[in-house]
Structures are given as structure tokens and as C-alpha cells.
Design a protein around this motif. Structure first.
Motif, PDB file in Angstrom:
ATOM      1  N   VAL A  77      19.882  64.967  10.224  1.00 34.27           N
ATOM      2  CA  VAL A  77      18.635  65.232  10.892  1.00 34.27           C
ATOM      3  C   VAL A  77      16.756  65.877  10.989  1.00 34.27           C
ATOM      4  N   LYS A  78      16.358  65.003  12.281  1.00 33.73           N
ATOM      5  CA  LYS A  78      14.959  66.445  12.570  1.00 33.73           C
ATOM      6  C   LYS A  78      15.077  66.241  13.425  1.00 33.73           C
ATOM      7  N   LYS A  79      14.504  67.885  13.205  1.00 35.28           N
ATOM      8  CA  LYS A  79      13.553  67.725  15.378  1.00 35.28           C
ATOM      9  C   LYS A  79      13.411  66.942  15.760  1.00 35.28           C
ATOM     10  N   GLY A  80      13.669  67.372  17.578  1.00 37.35           N
ATOM     11  CA  GLY A  80      13.302  65.624  18.350  1.00 37.35           C
ATOM     12  C   GLY A  80      14.301  64.674  18.299  1.00 37.35           C
ATOM     13  N   ASP A  81      15.171  64.936  17.300  1.00 36.06           N
ATOM     14  CA  ASP A  81      16.401  63.375  17.270  1.00 36.06           C
ATOM     15  C   ASP A  81      17.701  63.951  18.918  1.00 36.06           C
ATOM     16  N   ILE A  82      17.830  62.786  18.829  1.00 38.61           N
ATOM     17  CA  ILE A  82      18.687  62.680  20.336  1.00 38.61           C
ATOM     18  C   ILE A  82      20.310  62.763  19.251  1.00 38.61           C
ATOM     19  N   VAL A  83      21.293  63.352  19.488  1.00 35.77           N
ATOM     20  CA  VAL A  83      22.419  62.952  18.886  1.00 35.77           C
ATOM     21  C   VAL A  83      22.873  63.255  19.470  1.00 35.77           C
ATOM     22  N   LYS A  84      24.629  62.884  19.343  1.00 34.20           N
ATOM     23  CA  LYS A  84      26.334  62.614  19.847  1.00 34.20           C
ATOM     24  C   LYS A  84      27.179  63.264  19.560  1.00 34.20           C
ATOM     25  N   LYS A  85      27.465  63.925  20.609  1.00 31.76           N
ATOM     26  CA  LYS A  85      29.199  64.836  19.823  1.00 31.76           C
ATOM     27  C   LYS A  85      29.088  64.410  18.737  1.00 31.76           C
ATOM     28  N   ASP A  86      29.743  65.481  17.617  1.00 34.03           N
ATOM     29  CA  ASP A  86      30.375  64.771  16.079  1.00 34.03           C
ATOM     30  C   ASP A  86      29.470  64.239  15.619  1.00 34.03           C
ATOM     31  N   ASP A  87      28.303  63.660  15.953  1.00 37.32           N
ATOM     32  CA  ASP A  87      27.036  63.309  14.927  1.00 37.32           C
ATOM     33  C   ASP A  87      27.081  64.359  13.396  1.00 37.32           C
ATOM     34  N   VAL A  88      26.757  63.320  12.298  1.00 34.77           N
ATOM     35  CA  VAL A  88      26.961  64.698  10.900  1.00 34.77           C
ATOM     36  C   VAL A  88      25.419  65.434  11.454  1.00 34.77           C
ATOM     37  N   LEU A  89      24.681  66.796  11.417  1.00 35.00           N
ATOM     38  CA  LEU A  89      23.949  66.818  11.567  1.00 35.00           C
ATOM     39  C   LEU A  89      23.067  67.741   9.545  1.00 35.00           C
ATOM     40  N   TYR A  90      23.999  67.621   9.131  1.00 33.51           N
ATOM     41  CA  TYR A  90      23.573  68.457   7.652  1.00 33.51           C
ATOM     42  C   TYR A  90      24.797  68.745   6.648  1.00 33.51           C
ATOM     43  N   ARG A  91      24.674  68.184   5.440  1.00 34.63           N
ATOM     44  CA  ARG A  91      25.487  68.883   4.663  1.00 34.63           C
ATOM     45  C   ARG A  91      25.218  69.972   3.563  1.00 34.63           C
ATOM     46  N   THR A  92      26.460  70.524   3.326  1.00 28.53           N
ATOM     47  CA  THR A  92      25.942  71.416   2.104  1.00 28.53           C
ATOM     48  C   THR A  92      26.625  71.447   1.112  1.00 28.53           C
ATOM     49  N   SER A  93      25.813  72.319  -0.441  1.00 29.24           N
ATOM     50  CA  SER A  93      25.698  71.701  -1.466  1.00 29.24           C
ATOM     51  C   SER A  93      27.204  71.366  -2.250  1.00 29.24           C
ATOM     52  N   ASN A  94      28.183  71.990  -1.248  1.00 24.31           N
ATOM     53  CA  ASN A  94      29.305  72.257  -1.855  1.00 24.31           C
ATOM     54  C   ASN A  94      30.265  71.226  -0.887  1.00 24.31           C
ATOM     55  N   GLY A  95      29.762  70.289  -0.380  1.00 21.85           N
ATOM     56  CA  GLY A  95      30.018  68.809   0.457  1.00 21.85           C
ATOM     57  C   GLY A  95      30.568  68.824   1.624  1.00 21.85           C
ATOM     58  N   VAL A  96      30.373  70.153   2.218  1.00 20.71           N
ATOM     59  CA  VAL A  96      30.727  70.316   3.892  1.00 20.71           C
ATOM     60  C   VAL A  96      29.974  69.605   4.323  1.00 20.71           C
ATOM     61  N   ASN A  97      30.400  68.389   5.680  1.00 24.39           N
ATOM     62  CA  ASN A  97      29.491  68.426   6.952  1.00 24.39           C
ATOM     63  C   ASN A  97      29.618  69.058   7.960  1.00 24.39           C
ATOM     64  N   ILE A  98      28.231  69.347   8.505  1.00 20.48           N
ATOM     65  CA  ILE A  98      28.746  70.190   9.799  1.00 20.48           C
ATOM     66  C   ILE A  98      27.539  69.379  10.586  1.00 20.48           C
ATOM     67  N   LYS A  99      29.039  69.323  12.014  1.00 18.42           N
ATOM     68  CA  LYS A  99      28.562  67.994  13.370  1.00 18.42           C
ATOM     69  C   LYS A  99      28.134  68.580  14.603  1.00 18.42           C
ATOM     70  N   SER A 100      27.412  68.159  14.609  1.00 20.04           N
ATOM     71  CA  SER A 100      27.075  68.144  16.426  1.00 20.04           C
ATOM     72  C   SER A 100      28.358  68.535  17.134  1.00 20.04           C
ATOM     73  N   GLU A 101      27.929  69.324  18.531  1.00 19.92           N
ATOM     74  CA  GLU A 101      29.900  69.943  18.838  1.00 19.92           C
ATOM     75  C   GLU A 101      28.875  69.301  20.250  1.00 19.92           C
ATOM     76  N   ILE A 102      28.044  68.923  21.259  1.00 24.09           N
ATOM     77  CA  ILE A 102      27.154  68.541  22.179  1.00 24.09           C
ATOM     78  C   ILE A 102      26.357  67.185  21.646  1.00 24.09           C
ATOM     79  N   ASP A 103      25.798  66.611  23.224  1.00 26.54           N
ATOM     80  CA  ASP A 103      24.922  65.762  23.237  1.00 26.54           C
ATOM     81  C   ASP A 103      23.821  66.393  23.220  1.00 26.54           C
ATOM     82  N   GLY A 104      23.190  65.511  23.164  1.00 23.06           N
ATOM     83  CA  GLY A 104      21.321  66.469  23.416  1.00 23.06           C
ATOM     84  C   GLY A 104      19.946  66.056  22.404  1.00 23.06           C
ATOM     85  N   GLU A 105      19.969  66.754  22.250  1.00 21.35           N
ATOM     86  CA  GLU A 105      18.053  66.950  21.010  1.00 21.35           C
ATOM     87  C   GLU A 105      18.069  67.920  20.485  1.00 21.35           C
ATOM     88  N   VAL A 106      17.645  67.899  18.825  1.00 16.48           N
ATOM     89  CA  VAL A 106      17.339  68.647  17.837  1.00 16.48           C
ATOM     90  C   VAL A 106      16.440  69.062  18.446  1.00 16.48           C
TER      91      VAL A 106
END
Length: 291
Positions: A77-106
Motif C-alpha cells: 500500500v501507499k499513503k492515501g490508500d483505502i484498506v480493509k481489515k486483514d488487507d496485507v500492508l507489507y511483507r518483511t524480508s523473512n516472509g511475514v505478511n503484516i495486515k491491517s487490523e481496521i478499515d481505514g485510510e493509510v
């Protein structure tokens, strides 16, 4: 020569008499003139409110921090994007997906991809701008007006708009400030698209109301030293005082419970003047006073 002196004395005598006459007239005021307007007692509604002020906040906000030393391989995602709960925000170098906990805007992203991050580094912030709330402080004397699920009228003066809100929480413990205890109260409000976080707002809760009551403007009411109320009613060329009992007031109009009825007329006197113009007559018109 004697005739000339007599003539001078006669002229001086007339001048003295004229001066005395003017002085006496300047002291005489005409009888009090009754001037003013008649105001009719009308039927109307009056409501009073408890009022509280505060600022708009986002109800849901997620701030993401790194919990360990790490690198972000890729942002989804980038600044200003609208996301839903559980959408993936970024991946770490060791392969972990970090997700959004809420609906909202970045709201913002604070780091770069492949940047080495230390534990506790601030990574991103997600804000839900649709589900807003108003935080107000309610003093202990007004606490009986507020409880959970109470409907509240919210005015945002910057937008010149009114919204409906609902009390979602009243603190069980107060905060003592300047001799009064306040209770933090939360009021939910839906965003119509124009409300911005941080805007000031006023919340009003109905206190008292009367319908089809006898009302008068506050300017028509007079008070005695003992705070008893009365109105003036014109009778012939004089005014008579009529005792009344007052009810609630919104600061502009007031309910009259007894003493006069709907349709009656009361007299609101204006400032009294006299035929010589300003109070004090001729003396008041002298630019130099008594000099």
C-alpha cells in the motif's frame, strides 16, 4: 444725564428679569411622558439545553511499530490508500505478511523498503475517517443529563451543520479540575464526508421544554430588589405593575406561568426625555458647563 442713567437701569432690570426667567425655565421639566412599545403575550415553545464542547477524533486508529529488528521487503500500500481489515500492508524480508487490523485510510508510511529497522520503529498509521467520535468533559452537576445511548445534537460551527450523535461511554471515574469534577464522555458521530478530525464541536442535550406556553421577550420583564418579577401595563396615561411568575427561559424568551395570559399586552417603556431636548434642558446643552 439723570434720564440716561434711568434708561440704563431700566434696560439692566429687564435683562436681569429675562435671565432669571430663563434660569427658572431651565430648571422646570415637563411632566413625565410615557413612551414605549406594547408587546403582546404570545403562545410559543421554549427549550433549554445542556451544552458541552470538545473536538472530533477518529474512533479507530492503528499505529504499526516494529516488534524486533527487521527489514521490509515490499509495501503493498501507499499513503492515501483505502484498506480493509486483514488487507496485507507489507511483507518483511523473512516472509511475514503484516495486515491491517481496521478499515481505514493509510495516513502515512514512515520508513522505506529495505530499510533496517530497530525494535519500536514507527512504520505506518491507519485511520478510519468514517467512524468518528466527539470527546467532551461533563461536570458532575450535569452528569444526570448524560448516560449511555442518549441521543445528542452536535453542531460543527465551521461547517454550519448539525449532526445526530449517540453517547457511547461515560467515564466511571471523574477528573478533579479547578474545584469541579469532570467525567470524560464519548459521543459517536457518522462522517458525511465534510467532517475533519480535530474540528471543534458543540454537543447539546435537551434539558427542559414547554409547548404552547405564554411567552414574552426577556426585555419586557422587570425585577425588583428581592428578585420578584413583574411587567408594566399601560392604563390611561399611567403604567401599572402586574406581578408574574416565570418559568424556563432560553435567554431570549421566557415562559410566563401566571399573572398575564396569551393575548395580553405589556408595555416596554423607553427612556424618558423632556421638551427641552436632552435631560437637563438648556444647561445640558451648554458646551462650557457653568463656566
Amino acid at each position: 444725564m439723570k434720564r440716561k442713567n434711568k434708561g440704563i437701569k431700566w434696560v439692566l432690570g429687564i435683562a436681569v428679569i429675562a435671565a432669571i426667567t430663563i434660569l427658572v425655565l431651565s430648571k422646570i421639566r415637563t411632566p413625565r411622558q410615557i413612551a414605549g412599545d406594547e408587546v403582546e403575550v404570545k403562545a410559543g415553545d421554549i427549550s433549554t439545553y445542556y451544552s458541552f464542547s470538545g473536538s472530533i477524533e477518529a474512533k479507530n486508529r492503528q499505529t504499526i511499530f516494529s516488534d524486533q529488528a527487521m527489514r521490509i521487503k515490499e509495501f503493498e500500500v501507499k499513503k492515501g490508500d483505502i484498506v480493509k481489515k486483514d488487507d496485507v500492508l507489507y511483507r518483511t524480508s523473512n516472509g511475514v505478511n503484516i495486515k491491517s487490523e481496521i478499515d481505514g485510510e493509510v495516513l502515512d508510511i514512515f520508513v522505506e523498503e529495505d530499510e533496517q529497522l530497530m525494535p519500536g520503529a514507527k512504520i505506518a498509521e491507519i485511520v478510519d475517517y468514517k467512524d468518528l467520535q466527539l470527546k467532551v468533559k461533563v461536570d458532575e452537576y450535569d452528569l444526570n443529563a448524560i448516560k449511555k445511548d442518549t441521543k445528542v445534537n452536535i453542531t460543527i460551527h465551521a461547517l454550519n451543520k448539525d449532526f445526530e450523535g449517540t453517547v457511547t461511554d461515560v467515564a466511571k471515574e471523574g477528573v478533579y479540575m479547578n474545584g469541579v469534577t469532570f467525567f470524560n464522555t464519548t459521543i459517536s458521530i457518522k462522517n458525511d464526508g465534510d467532517i475533519r478530525v480535530g474540528m471543534s464541536a458543540e454537543a447539546k442535550v435537551l434539558n427542559e421544554s414547554v409547548n404552547n406556553a405564554a411567552i414574552l421577550p426577556m426585555t419586557a420583564i422587570r425585577f425588583r430588589d428581592d428578585n420578584s418579577s413583574y411587567v408594566s401595563r399601560k392604563k390611561d396615561e399611567t403604567m401599572e405593575d402586574v406581578d408574574i411568575q416565570l418559568g424556563i427561559t432560553d435567554g431570549v424568551n421566557v415562559e410566563v406561568k401566571s399573572g398575564i395570559n396569551i393575548g395580553d399586552k405589556v408595555f416596554v417603556a423607553k427612556k424618558i426625555t423632556n421638551d427641552f431636548g436632552p435631560p437637563g434642558g438648556i444647561r445640558a446643552m451648554r458646551s462650557g458647563g457653568d463656566n
